[in-house]
Design an enzyme around this catalytic site. Sequence first.
Site, short mmCIF file in Angstrom:
data_model
loop_
_atom_site.label_atom_id
_atom_site.label_comp_id
_atom_site.label_asym_id
_atom_site.label_seq_id
_atom_site.Cartn_x
_atom_site.Cartn_y
_atom_site.Cartn_z
N TYR A 38 8.23 -0.24 -4.83
CA TYR A 38 7.47 0.96 -4.45
C TYR A 38 7.26 0.96 -2.94
CZ TYR A 38 5.19 0.10 -9.09
OH TYR A 38 4.90 -0.16 -10.39
N ASP A 92 -5.87 -1.15 -17.70
CA ASP A 92 -5.35 0.08 -18.29
C ASP A 92 -5.93 0.31 -19.69
OD1 ASP A 92 -3.91 0.56 -16.00
OD2 ASP A 92 -2.04 -0.24 -16.80
N ASN A 119 5.48 -2.57 -2.47
CA ASN A 119 5.10 -3.39 -3.61
C ASN A 119 6.31 -3.65 -4.50
OD1 ASN A 119 2.41 -3.06 -2.77
ND2 ASN A 119 2.11 -1.29 -4.09
N HIS A 151 -1.78 5.43 -13.04
CA HIS A 151 -2.60 5.13 -11.88
C HIS A 151 -2.55 6.26 -10.86
CE1 HIS A 151 -1.55 0.69 -12.96
NE2 HIS A 151 -2.55 1.16 -13.70
N LYS A 200 4.17 7.79 -3.37
CA LYS A 200 5.01 6.64 -3.73
C LYS A 200 6.48 7.05 -3.83
CE LYS A 200 1.38 4.42 -6.48
NZ LYS A 200 0.93 4.08 -7.84
N ARG A 245 2.66 0.21 -17.63
CA ARG A 245 1.73 0.13 -16.50
C ARG A 245 1.38 1.55 -16.08
NH1 ARG A 245 1.91 -5.24 -14.04
NH2 ARG A 245 3.75 -6.37 -14.75
N ARG A 286 34.68 -5.68 -3.51
CA ARG A 286 33.68 -6.58 -2.90
C ARG A 286 32.28 -6.38 -3.47
NH1 ARG A 286 33.48 -4.77 2.87
NH2 ARG A 286 33.65 -2.78 1.76
#
Length: 199
Positions: free
Chosen positions: A132, A168, A49, A62, A72, A59, A23
């Site tokens: 996130y 960035d 997010n 940060h 996170k 990316r 399934r």
Amino acid sequence: MKIRPLSIEGAWEVTPQQHGDPRGMFMEYYRFDRLAEVVGHPLRLAQANMSVSAKGVVRGVHFADVPPGQAKYVSCVRGAVLDVIVDLRVGSPTFGRWEGVRLDEVDRRAVYLAEGLGHGFCALSDDATLSYFCSETFNPSGEHAVHPLDPDLGISWPADTPQLSARDEAAPSLAEAVSSGLLPDYRAVQAFTESLRTG
């Protein structure tokens, strides 16, 4: 679910157990109680997010001011990425080091990174989709970046020509972030983490 500490204090890899049959598949990909056991406190879920990236997009890196920082819990729900955690805590034994974990739709691993750590990723496929869970809501004045291609970090991004955002691209180097006092202090982060544990 297996939760394994990474080489940077405050970062863990989470590997869920997948249950499949004709399934389809089912799994638990987040358990607040299991994560709290290893982290020492529950993850406060304040914001969720999602990002979708083309292959070769980078990316990050940060991070957020501590306190309150932003822990996170990151997973890849489609495609694949190299997820990177960077220790940006000035005074940490592993300051400036990074570790990468492949997140994809096959093994369905996740990573947890605590407040004070830097986060970035490189999309290994088109439409790489990350989810996130964040411990704090977005605070523009408290959110920062370090240039992901800074040779002092030496991150081995798996992209011939990494595609960066304007933000960035304009981010300071690690040395510039240190000299400007932008980065979190390791002892202050430890004190904040202890306050989360003791309530």
